[in-house]
Motif scaffolding. Structure first.
Motif, PDB file in Angstrom:
ATOM      1  N   LEU A  83      24.350  33.287  78.361  1.00 40.27           N
ATOM      2  CA  LEU A  83      23.390  33.967  77.483  1.00 40.27           C
ATOM      3  C   LEU A  83      23.070  35.399  77.909  1.00 40.27           C
ATOM      4  O   LEU A  83      22.972  36.287  77.052  1.00 40.27           O
ATOM      5  CB  LEU A  83      22.104  33.136  77.377  1.00 40.27           C
ATOM      6  CG  LEU A  83      22.211  31.867  76.516  1.00 40.27           C
ATOM      7  CD1 LEU A  83      20.939  31.040  76.626  1.00 40.27           C
ATOM      8  CD2 LEU A  83      22.486  32.235  75.054  1.00 40.27           C
ATOM      9  N   PRO A  84      22.905  35.697  79.217  1.00 40.95           N
ATOM     10  CA  PRO A  84      22.676  37.100  79.591  1.00 40.95           C
ATOM     11  C   PRO A  84      23.830  38.009  79.180  1.00 40.95           C
ATOM     12  O   PRO A  84      23.609  39.152  78.767  1.00 40.95           O
ATOM     13  CB  PRO A  84      22.523  37.049  81.118  1.00 40.95           C
ATOM     14  CG  PRO A  84      22.121  35.659  81.418  1.00 40.95           C
ATOM     15  CD  PRO A  84      22.801  34.809  80.400  1.00 40.95           C
ATOM     16  N   SER A  85      25.066  37.502  79.272  1.00 40.21           N
ATOM     17  CA  SER A  85      26.221  38.295  78.856  1.00 40.21           C
ATOM     18  C   SER A  85      26.115  38.632  77.375  1.00 40.21           C
ATOM     19  O   SER A  85      26.306  39.776  76.963  1.00 40.21           O
ATOM     20  CB  SER A  85      27.524  37.524  79.124  1.00 40.21           C
ATOM     21  OG  SER A  85      27.558  37.001  80.418  1.00 40.21           O
ATOM     22  N   ALA A  86      25.821  37.625  76.566  1.00 40.36           N
ATOM     23  CA  ALA A  86      25.742  37.828  75.120  1.00 40.36           C
ATOM     24  C   ALA A  86      24.627  38.804  74.765  1.00 40.36           C
ATOM     25  O   ALA A  86      24.832  39.763  74.009  1.00 40.36           O
ATOM     26  CB  ALA A  86      25.525  36.482  74.428  1.00 40.36           C
ATOM     27  N   ILE A  87      23.447  38.580  75.323  1.00 36.92           N
ATOM     28  CA  ILE A  87      22.299  39.435  74.984  1.00 36.92           C
ATOM     29  C   ILE A  87      22.531  40.861  75.456  1.00 36.92           C
ATOM     30  O   ILE A  87      22.339  41.829  74.696  1.00 36.92           O
ATOM     31  CB  ILE A  87      21.010  38.862  75.616  1.00 36.92           C
ATOM     32  CG1 ILE A  87      20.694  37.493  75.008  1.00 36.92           C
ATOM     33  CG2 ILE A  87      19.842  39.821  75.403  1.00 36.92           C
ATOM     34  CD1 ILE A  87      19.593  36.741  75.746  1.00 36.92           C
ATOM     35  N   GLY A  88      22.951  41.025  76.701  1.00 40.15           N
ATOM     36  CA  GLY A  88      23.124  42.366  77.259  1.00 40.15           C
ATOM     37  C   GLY A  88      24.227  43.154  76.576  1.00 40.15           C
ATOM     38  O   GLY A  88      24.059  44.341  76.257  1.00 40.15           O
ATOM     39  N   LEU A  89      25.366  42.519  76.318  1.00 38.23           N
ATOM     40  CA  LEU A  89      26.479  43.231  75.703  1.00 38.23           C
ATOM     41  C   LEU A  89      26.184  43.617  74.261  1.00 38.23           C
ATOM     42  O   LEU A  89      26.508  44.724  73.819  1.00 38.23           O
ATOM     43  CB  LEU A  89      27.744  42.359  75.763  1.00 38.23           C
ATOM     44  CG  LEU A  89      28.339  42.143  77.157  1.00 38.23           C
ATOM     45  CD1 LEU A  89      29.433  41.083  77.111  1.00 38.23           C
ATOM     46  CD2 LEU A  89      28.903  43.447  77.713  1.00 38.23           C
ATOM     47  N   VAL A  90      25.576  42.712  73.522  1.00 40.62           N
ATOM     48  CA  VAL A  90      25.263  43.004  72.114  1.00 40.62           C
ATOM     49  C   VAL A  90      24.206  44.101  72.024  1.00 40.62           C
ATOM     50  O   VAL A  90      24.362  45.085  71.286  1.00 40.62           O
ATOM     51  CB  VAL A  90      24.791  41.721  71.396  1.00 40.62           C
ATOM     52  CG1 VAL A  90      24.253  42.052  70.004  1.00 40.62           C
ATOM     53  CG2 VAL A  90      25.933  40.715  71.296  1.00 40.62           C
ATOM     54  N   PHE A  91      23.120  43.941  72.765  1.00 36.96           N
ATOM     55  CA  PHE A  91      22.045  44.933  72.709  1.00 36.96           C
ATOM     56  C   PHE A  91      22.514  46.273  73.273  1.00 36.96           C
ATOM     57  O   PHE A  91      22.225  47.340  72.717  1.00 36.96           O
ATOM     58  CB  PHE A  91      20.835  44.419  73.498  1.00 36.96           C
ATOM     59  CG  PHE A  91      19.595  45.236  73.288  1.00 36.96           C
ATOM     60  CD1 PHE A  91      18.943  45.246  72.059  1.00 36.96           C
ATOM     61  CD2 PHE A  91      19.083  46.008  74.309  1.00 36.96           C
ATOM     62  CE1 PHE A  91      17.800  46.012  71.866  1.00 36.96           C
ATOM     63  CE2 PHE A  91      17.939  46.776  74.137  1.00 36.96           C
ATOM     64  CZ  PHE A  91      17.297  46.769  72.901  1.00 36.96           C
ATOM     65  N   GLY A  92      23.275  46.228  74.386  1.00 33.85           N
ATOM     66  CA  GLY A  92      23.765  47.473  74.989  1.00 33.85           C
ATOM     67  C   GLY A  92      24.710  48.235  74.086  1.00 33.85           C
ATOM     68  O   GLY A  92      24.637  49.465  74.001  1.00 33.85           O
ATOM     69  N   SER A  93      25.604  47.533  73.394  1.00 36.67           N
ATOM     70  CA  SER A  93      26.542  48.207  72.492  1.00 36.67           C
ATOM     71  C   SER A  93      25.819  48.825  71.298  1.00 36.67           C
ATOM     72  O   SER A  93      26.138  49.938  70.880  1.00 36.67           O
ATOM     73  CB  SER A  93      27.598  47.207  72.003  1.00 36.67           C
ATOM     74  OG  SER A  93      28.397  46.756  73.057  1.00 36.67           O
ATOM     75  N   THR A  94      24.850  48.101  70.756  1.00 40.69           N
ATOM     76  CA  THR A  94      24.121  48.611  69.587  1.00 40.69           C
ATOM     77  C   THR A  94      23.305  49.844  69.938  1.00 40.69           C
ATOM     78  O   THR A  94      23.431  50.899  69.306  1.00 40.69           O
ATOM     79  CB  THR A  94      23.194  47.514  69.020  1.00 40.69           C
ATOM     80  OG1 THR A  94      23.961  46.347  68.737  1.00 40.69           O
ATOM     81  CG2 THR A  94      22.520  47.996  67.750  1.00 40.69           C
TER      82      THR A  94
END
Length: 632
Positions: free
Chosen positions: A372-383
Motif C-alpha cells: 500500500l505505501p508503494s501504491a499511495i506514494g507512487l500515485v500521489f508523487g506522480s500526480t
C-alpha cells in the motif's frame, strides 16, 4: 551456509515499488537443476514481461513530451493512472486466479497487453493514451502476482530463498537488457517502436503460456474475490499499521520521480550528450542493483531493520540531492547510483519490519498489504510531481526547487519514522528483535534541513532550459546555419480511383528543422468521340504525412479538387520545434507520405448526360527541407 536476508515465505503477498529486489546470494549451479520446469517457464515470462514494461518506460515520458508534445502535468497524471492500476489490480487478480486458474488469468493478461502496447505506438492524444493505459494497467496488474505465486507453489521451503533470488535477478535483468538494447538501436525520434517491441515480447509470452504453462494448484470456484477488500479494511483498522503506511508512502513519493521525471530532467536541461538516450539512463538503476546487490545483502543480513530503513532513506535522499542540486552529467550518474543503493537497502527492510510489528497471528495478512505505501506514494508523487515539474522546472527554470520538494519529503519521512517508533514502539515482543531506536535528538537535523534545502534551491538561481520551446540560445552563437535543400520532382506516379500508395522520404541528415512537401496534378484534357466533345471533371486527392515521431498530419488542400482544365495542389509543412541544441536526431528518419486518389472526375458531354469514365490521374511529389549545418 550462505548468509542471506530472509524473505517472506510467500512474496506474492508482499511487494516493492518496481519489483522486490531483495535477497541476493551466490548461485550454485547444481542447486539450479533441482527446480521444476514450470519454475523456469514463469521466470522466462517474467523476463520478457518486465523487459517489455521497462523498455517502454525508458522512452515513455520522453515520447509523450518531445514527440507528442504532452505537458508535464498530463504526463504525471497518465503515469499515476498506470501505477494505481499496477498496484491495486493485483489484489483482485490474485483472488481471480484462484477462482478460474492461473493459466487462464495469464492468457487474459497477455491478450489485453498485446493490443494495448501495439495501439500506443499509433496513439497521439492524451485521451487515447488514457484509454490504452487503462488497458495496459489492467493487463500488467493481472500478470504481476502470477509469477511469484507460481514460484511459491512449485518450490519447496528449503529452496524458497534461492528461488526468489533468481526471480528478482530475472526482473532486474529484464529491466537492464531490454532498455539497453532499445537505447542502442532505437533512436529517440522512433521511440514509438518500443511499444511494438513490447507487443512482440508479450506475444512470445502468450505462446510460451499456451505451450508450456500449467496451473500449479487446483482451481477453487468457491473463492470470493471481494474478500481482499474486507481484509484490507481489517488491516487498515489497525491504527499503528495505518500510520506506518502513511509515513512510508513518503519514500515512494521520492521514488516516483525515477521513471517519470528523471528522464525529462536529463533531456530538458541537457545534462548528457545527445547519444545518451533515456533508455540508457534507465539501465543505471538495475545495473547498480545487479552489481552491488550481493555486497549489500551480506552487509544488511544481521542489522536492525529500522536502522537500515533510516540509513537507506538517508542514502536515497542524498542521491536525489546530488543529481538535483548539481545539474551536470556526472552528478546525474552518481546520484542515480547512490539512490539505487538506498532503494535496495530500504524496501527489503520495510518488509522485514512489517513482519516484526504485525500481531503474530496476523503476519501473513499484514504482509499481503505491505504494497500500500508503494501504491499511495507512487500515485500521489506522480500526480503532484507533474504539476510541480511544469511550474518549477519548466516555467521557472528552477529544477533544483523541484528536487528540493522531494528531498524535503524524504527528510520528513525519516524524522516521522523516529516519532512513529517513539509513539508506538519498535516491534512486538515475540519478534525476538530488540527495540533499538535511533536517538530522537539525533534525527532533529533532518527536520531542520528542510527549510535550508528549500531556500537554497531558490537562492541558487535558474538553469538554462533546452526542452520543448526552450531558450534555444545556440541559434545565435553562429556555430550552425540554417540550410535549405530542394529535391527533384518525382514524376510518373499514377493512382486509380479508390487506390492509395505510400512513399518514404529518407531524411537521415541530422538537425532537421522543417520539411515541405507538395503534391500536384493536372486535369486531363478534354476528348472528342463520335464527333462530340467530352469535358473532364475535377479530380480529388487526399494525402497524409507521418514524420518519425508517428504523428499523422493531413495535407492542406490548396486547390483540391482542381479547377476544370487546371492544376490541383496539396501541401504540408512540418516544423520540428524540440528546441535542442545541435547535433540532434529527433527529426531524422523516415517520413511516410500516404497519397489517396479519392475521386476521378469522369468525362461528361457538354450537352447530355451519358459520358465516359475516368479511372484515375497522374501526380507528382516534390519536397524541400531545412536543417542546421555546422559552420566549420
Amino acid at each position: 551456509m550462505d548468509k542471506v536476508l530472509r524473505l517472506p515465505r510467500d512474496p506474492s503477498k508482499s511487494s516493492k515499488n518496481g519489483e522486490a529486489i531483495m535477497a541476493v546470494m551466490p548461485l550454485k549451479i547444481n542447486r539450479l537443476q533441482r527446480f521444476p520446469t514450470l519454475f523456469w517457464v514463469v521466470n522466462t515470462l517474467e523476463l520478457f514481461e518486465r523487459g517489455a514494461y521497462y523498455g517502454v518506460m525508458g522512452y515513455f515520458s520522453y515520447h509523450l513530451k518531445y514527440n507528442l508534445h504532452f505537458t508535464e502535468d498530463v504526463i504525471g497524471i497518465l503515469s499515476a493512472i498506470l501505477l494505481a492500476l499496477l498496484y491495486f489490480v493485483p489484489i483482485i487478480a490474485a483472488g481471480f486466479a484462484k477462482k478460474i486458474g492461473y493459466r487462464k488469468t495469464l492468457l487474459m493478461a497477455f491478450a489485453v497487453l498485446i493490443p494495448a502496447y501495439a495501439l500506443m505506438a499509433y496513439a497521439h492524444s492524451p485521451f487515447s493514451f488514457f484509454f490504452l493505459i487503462l488497458i495496459w494497467g489492467i493487463g500488467a496488474g493481472a500478470f504481476k502476482p502470477m509469477v511469484s505465486a507460481t514460484i511459491a507453489h512449485v518450490t519447496g521451503e528449503e529452496r524458497r530463498n534461492l528461488a526468489y533470488y533468481i526471480y528478482y535477478l530475472t526482473i532486474n535483468l529484464g529491466a537492464f537488457i531490454v532498455p539497453l538494447a532499445i537505447g542502442i538501436f532505437i533512436p529517440e525520434a522512433m521511440a514509438r517502436f518500443t511499444f511494438i517491441l513490447a507487443a512482440v515480447l508479450i506475444t512470445v509470452n502468450l505462446l510460451i503460456t499456451l505451450l508450456f504453462y500449467t496451473d500449479p494448484v487446483e482451481i477453487d470456484p468457491s473463492t470470493r474475490v471481494g474478500e481482499v477488500f474486507v481484509n484490507m479494511a481489517r488491516v487498515l483498522s489497525d491504527r499503528k499499521f495505518a500510520v506506518l503506511i502513511a509515513i512510508y508512502s513518503g519514500f515512494f513519493m521520492m521514488f516516483s520521480t525515477m521513471h517519470t521525471f528523471l528522464p525529462l530532467y536529463m533531456k530538458d536541461f541537457r545534462l548528457m550528450p545527445s547519444w545518451f538516450t533515456t533508455p540508457l539512463l534507465a539501465t543505471i538503476n538495475p545495473l547498480t542493483i545487479l552489481v552491488a546487490g550481493p555486497i549489500l545483502s551480506k552487509f544488511s543480513s544481521k542489522k536492525d531493520s529500522l536502522k537500515l530503513m533510516i540509513t537507506g532513506m538517508s542514502i536515497f535522499t542524498l542521491g536525489l540531492f546530488i543529481l538535483g542540486f548539481f545539474p551536470l552529467g556526472p552528478a546525474l550518474i552518481v546520484g542515480i547510483i547512490i539512490f539505487s543503493v538506498g532503494e535496495f537497502i530500504t524496501h527489503p527492510n520495510f518488509i522485514s519490519y512489517v513482519s516484526k510489528i504485525a500481531p503474530s497471528e496476523k503476519v501473513a495478512l499484514y504482509m499481503g498489504y505491505a504494497f500500500l505505501p508503494s501504491a499511495i506514494g507512487l500515485v500521489f508523487g506522480s500526480t503532484v510531481g507533474g504539476f510541480l515539474y511544469r511550474f518549477l522546472a519548466v516555467e521557472m527554470h528552477m529544477p533544483r526547487a523541484f528536487w528540493a520538494v522531494f528531498i524535503s519529503i524524504g527528510l520528513l519521512t525519516i524524522f516521522n519514522f523516529v516519532l512513529y517508533n517513539t509513539r508506538f514502539g519498535a516491534v512486538r515482543p515475540s519478534a525476538g528483535v530488540p527495540a533499538i531506536l535511533p536517538n530522537k535528538s539525533a534525527t532533529l537535523p533532518f527536520l531542520l534541513l528542510i527549510p535550508v534545502v528549500l531556500i537554497s534551491s531558490f537562492s541558487l538561481g535558474s538553469v538554462t532550459y533546452f526542452g520543448v520551446e526552450g531558450e534555444g540560445a545556440w541559434e545565435e552563437e553562429g556555430e550552425y546555419v540554417l540550410t535549405r535543400v530542394e529535391s527533384d520532382e518525382m514524376e510518373g506516379n499514377r493512382l486509380l480511383e479508390g487506390q492509395s500508395a505510400t512513399y518514404t522520404l529518407n531524411l537521415y541528415t541530422p538537425n532537421v528543422k522543417s520539411l515541405n512537401i507538395t503534391i500536384k496534378w493536372v486535369d486531363e484534357p478534354d476528348m472528342r468521340r463520335f464527333g462530340r466533345e467530352y469535358q473532364n471533371q475535377p479530380d480529388y486527392f487526399a494525402a497524409y504525412l507521418t514524420p518519425p515521431n508517428g504523428t499523422r498530419i493531413p495535407f492542406e488542400e490548396v486547390t483540391n479538387p482542381n479547377p476544370i482544365g487546371g492544376e490541383g495542389e496539396l501541401r504540408v509543412t512540418y516544423v520540428y520545434d524540440g528546441g535542442e541544441r545541435p547535433p540532434y536526431y529527433n527529426a531524422t528518419g523516415d517520413y511516410i507520405v500516404e497519397v489517396q486518389m479519392v475521386f476521378a472526375g469522369d468525362y461528361r458531354p457538354r450537352v447530355g448526360v451519358i459520358g465516359f469514365q475516368d479511372d484515375g490521374n497522374d501526380f507528382t511529389i516534390s519536397y524541400d527541407y531545412a536543417y542546421y549545418q555546422r559552420v566549420d
